[in-house]
Design a protein around this motif. Structure first.
Motif, short mmCIF file in Angstrom:
data_model
loop_
_atom_site.label_atom_id
_atom_site.label_comp_id
_atom_site.label_asym_id
_atom_site.label_seq_id
_atom_site.Cartn_x
_atom_site.Cartn_y
_atom_site.Cartn_z
N SER A 98 0.74 -1.15 0.07
CA SER A 98 0.01 0.08 -0.23
C SER A 98 0.86 1.34 0.03
N THR A 118 3.77 2.16 2.07
CA THR A 118 4.41 2.42 3.26
C THR A 118 5.81 3.22 2.99
N GLU A 129 5.36 -3.27 -7.32
CA GLU A 129 4.18 -4.18 -6.61
C GLU A 129 3.64 -4.92 -7.80
N ILE A 167 4.80 -13.84 -5.71
CA ILE A 167 5.51 -14.99 -4.94
C ILE A 167 4.65 -15.84 -4.45
N ASP A 221 7.29 -7.02 -10.87
CA ASP A 221 7.44 -8.23 -10.38
C ASP A 221 8.96 -8.20 -9.64
N ALA A 222 8.75 -8.59 -8.52
CA ALA A 222 10.18 -8.43 -7.46
C ALA A 222 11.12 -9.17 -7.98
#
Ligand SMILES: C[S@@+](CC[C@H](N)C(=O)[O-])C[C@H]1O[C@@H](n2cnc3c(N)ncnc32)[C@H](O)[C@@H]1O
Length: 424
Positions: free
Chosen positions: A60, A62, A78, A284, A228-229
């Motif tokens: 979200s 942070t 994200e 993931i 995508d991480a």
């Protein structure tokens, strides 16, 4: 070096404190972490002028908002499309408050008109029909139609979209589980009238925008990619100096399901089944639903060279989980979930090594897990995978114990949450 005040650090894994902070509180995402802890951590790295902060699991937003508060450039990645929309809307905190209010009241007035003329409500998915009263649904539906009438791709429209999105849960009579799941059968006491909730939300958002604009000069310095991480080519090699993040834990929390109510309301999914194609398959692997839907095969996963640094240990744990599964009615796919989770996280470390400069500092808030009571030493394995990806130092600091107070806990394995600090 522990400059971060202990009280802040010990609460780093919790989103609760953010519900008192401007902008962070616009959407309650319980999987988030403490913004004040992030701010305080970043301040330790002053001067920040030339630095870039990254959150590869931005959620979200942070870390991105905390970076705005301390005036440092930041990048978020994200994979959940709906969370990307939420976080992107929050990053418009700096636009004209008057413009926002103007857009918000246009939508409210049109919604009131629609309600007066008694326009027919559209058909909603089963989850919505079972969790929101018909009276409240008509009002939410009018707000939605009014928003669609005025939507012009402007930042104010995005903020108004977030205002409506934030009040859906408040207007529903069903309860919410410890994190985010909607429990249709569990009734809660306070249900707000959607038009009143909308007014309150608009008022809170405009106050927060003023407060942030007073605190922070200029616009947001954050960029958020829907990516995508495990691979985000959008971010340049060697361009990141500090990473502050909290990845999904290997604890069966289903991020796809977490926002099902909101996504169902906006017509982005019609059923639980659709969540996999729309969201889960891009994340993931951290839930057994994910592992079972993908029909993963344990031997194939365990043969991945990405698991080499932990091969012996993880093979043993996954085989125990495969055996344990046969003793439980649900036959959950924890064995493949754990193997796939660490393959995914090994990819994340590799990608982080590419984008991080030398020197760099990475802070991961992580928790361990024990599916079917089989302990998975998450921080120890993540540490090994990080070092084998080319980072130099890895230190883990425990912050708090978990699984000590739940009355209905499924196992008694002590768990913990902590910070993994990696340097490269
Ligand atoms: C623990 S939450 C992070 C919450 C965040 N710190 C905040 O304050 O809102 C983990 C996040 O990782 C996201 N995620 C899962 N798989 C991902 C992937 N492959 N790439 C990027 N993000 C992913 C989830 O959607 C979720 O938002």
């Amino acid at each position: 070096m522990t400059i971060v005040p202990h009280s802040l650090e010990s609460r780093s894994g919790s989103f609760i404190d953010n519900m008192r902070l401007p902008v962070h509180r616009w959407f309650r995402f319980s999987a988030g972490f403490s913004a004040q802890w992030v701010e305080s951590l970043l301040s330790e790295h002053a001067p920040l002028n030339d630095k870039v902060v990254l959150d590869p699991f931005a959620g979200s937003g942070t870390t991105l908002l905390a970076s705005d508060v301390v005036s440092v450039r930041s990048i978020g990645v994200e994979a959940h499309p709906f969370l990307v929309k939420i976080a992107r809307a929050k990053l418009w905190w700096w636009i004209s408050v008057e413009e926002f209010l103007d857009a918000a009241f246009k939508v409210l007035n049109t919604a009131k008109q629609l309600l007066k003329t008694g326009q027919e409500r559209e058909s909603y998915p089963d989850l919505i029909m079972r969790t929101i009263s018909l009276q409240n649904l008509s009002k939410l539906d009018a707000l939605k139609k009014a928003w669609e009438t005025h939507h012009d791709l402007s930042p104010s429209s995005h903020l108004v979209w977030l205002a409506i999105t934030s009040i859906i849960r408040q207007s529903s009579f069903s309860g919410t589980a410890q994190w985010q799941y909607v429990l249709p059968k569990k009734r809660k006491k306070t249900v707000l009238d959607p038009l009143e909730a909308y007014m309150r939300q608009i008022e809170m958002m405009s106050q927060d925008m003023r407060q942030m604009q007073f605190l922070v000069n200029g616009t947001s310095k954050a960029i958020l990619y829907h990516s995508d991480a495990r691979s985000f080519p959008e971010v340049r090699t060697n361009s990141v100096h500090i990473v502050v993040t909290s990845p999904p834990y290997a604890n069966n929390f289903d991020y796809a399901d977490a926002l099902r109510l909101e996504m169902s309301f906006w017509g982005e999914v019609r059923s639980w089944g659709e969540l996999h194609e729309a969201v889960r398959k891009y994340l993931i692997v951290s839930s057994s639903q994910h592992a079972s839907r993908e029909k993963l095969i344990l031997d194939q996963l365990l043969s991945s060279e990405l698991l080499n640094p932990i091969k012996g240990e993880i093979s043993e744990v996954c085989k125990r989980l495969a055996e344990e599964r046969l003793r439980h009615g649900g036959r959950k796919h924890y064995h493949t979930m754990i193997a796939a989770y660490f393959i995914d996280m090994a990819r994340v470390w590799r990608e982080l090594r590419r984008v991080c400069s030398t020197p760099c500092d990475l802070y991961f808030v992580i928790g361990d897990s024990a599916p079917y009571g089989v302990y998975v030493p998450v921080h120890r394995w993540l540490k090994k995978l990080a070092l084998s990806s080319g980072f130099d130092i890895a230190e883990y600091r425990k912050l708090r114990d978990r699984n000590v107070k739940w009355k209905n806990r499924k196992h008694r394995v002590p768990l913990q949450e902590g910070i993994l600090h990696i340097k490269g």
